[in-house]
Design a protein around this motif. Sequence first.
Motif, short mmCIF file in Angstrom:
data_model
loop_
_atom_site.label_atom_id
_atom_site.label_comp_id
_atom_site.label_asym_id
_atom_site.label_seq_id
_atom_site.Cartn_x
_atom_site.Cartn_y
_atom_site.Cartn_z
N MET A 96 0.82 -1.19 0.00
CA MET A 96 0.00 0.00 0.00
C MET A 96 0.87 1.26 0.00
SD MET A 96 -3.09 0.84 -0.07
CE MET A 96 -4.27 2.05 0.37
N ARG A 97 1.92 1.26 0.80
CA ARG A 97 2.80 2.42 0.88
C ARG A 97 3.49 2.65 -0.46
NH1 ARG A 97 8.07 3.72 2.11
NH2 ARG A 97 8.32 5.63 3.32
N GLN A 98 3.90 1.57 -1.12
CA GLN A 98 4.55 1.67 -2.41
C GLN A 98 3.63 2.34 -3.43
OE1 GLN A 98 7.63 1.00 -3.11
NE2 GLN A 98 7.52 1.30 -5.30
N ARG A 99 2.36 2.08 -3.33
CA ARG A 99 1.39 2.66 -4.26
C ARG A 99 1.35 4.18 -4.11
NH1 ARG A 99 -4.55 0.01 -4.95
NH2 ARG A 99 -4.64 0.38 -7.18
N TRP A 100 1.34 4.67 -2.87
CA TRP A 100 1.28 6.12 -2.64
C TRP A 100 2.58 6.80 -3.04
CZ3 TRP A 100 -3.01 8.54 -2.43
CH2 TRP A 100 -4.14 7.89 -1.95
N VAL A 101 3.68 6.09 -2.90
CA VAL A 101 4.97 6.67 -3.30
C VAL A 101 4.99 6.89 -4.81
CG1 VAL A 101 7.45 6.21 -3.46
CG2 VAL A 101 6.24 5.77 -1.33
N SER A 102 4.53 5.92 -5.57
CA SER A 102 4.52 6.08 -7.03
C SER A 102 3.56 7.18 -7.46
CB SER A 102 4.19 4.76 -7.72
OG SER A 102 2.87 4.36 -7.43
N ILE A 103 2.43 7.31 -6.77
CA ILE A 103 1.49 8.38 -7.08
C ILE A 103 2.12 9.73 -6.79
CG2 ILE A 103 -0.70 9.44 -6.36
CD1 ILE A 103 -1.76 6.57 -5.92
N ALA A 104 2.76 9.86 -5.64
CA ALA A 104 3.39 11.14 -5.27
C ALA A 104 4.54 11.49 -6.20
CB ALA A 104 3.88 11.07 -3.82
N LEU A 105 5.33 10.50 -6.60
CA LEU A 105 6.44 10.76 -7.52
C LEU A 105 5.95 11.23 -8.89
CD1 LEU A 105 8.94 7.88 -6.69
CD2 LEU A 105 9.20 10.32 -6.22
N LEU A 106 4.89 10.60 -9.39
CA LEU A 106 4.35 11.01 -10.68
C LEU A 106 3.75 12.41 -10.58
CD1 LEU A 106 3.72 10.52 -13.61
CD2 LEU A 106 1.68 9.26 -12.91
N ALA A 107 3.02 12.70 -9.51
CA ALA A 107 2.46 14.05 -9.33
C ALA A 107 3.58 15.09 -9.25
CB ALA A 107 1.59 14.10 -8.07
#
Length: 154
Positions: free
Chosen positions: A1-12
Amino acid sequence: MRQRWVSIALLAAGLFAINVIARLVIRIGFNDNETAQNRVSIVMFAVIGVVLAIITFVRAQRVPPSSWLPELGAAAIGGMLLTILVGPFVSGDGPFSGGAGNFFSQVWLYGGFAIVGTLLGYWIATMLGRDYRSKSLAAFARAKTSKPRRVVRR
């Protein structure tokens, strides 16, 4: 789950970085030329669309859309919010300094380019037969044709 938010934040953050670069180019090179500013802004939105198309093309090959589409949507919305609410401070303005019309035109342009870029990436992957579903169907067809026919004894 944490990995998912990291990829979202990096793309944003990456989408916001494209905006910061465009704003710095405008501020340094075209501070007095409004036509050039509009062109750089359109190029910025097009680059955002191309980046989302490339990411969609890559992700569509590996996982089903139910996995990557919410992540990509959240990142695009996050990038849009950063671009519209924080980005103007890079130029020395405020988010609403150009008026409500300018603010909402940025929302529509960002949203339009993001949606078209995402659709384009997915459609190209589908057209080439490289999306997740096409690969699954091709594997199923290979498995069905490679098994020998069962002989029924009576």
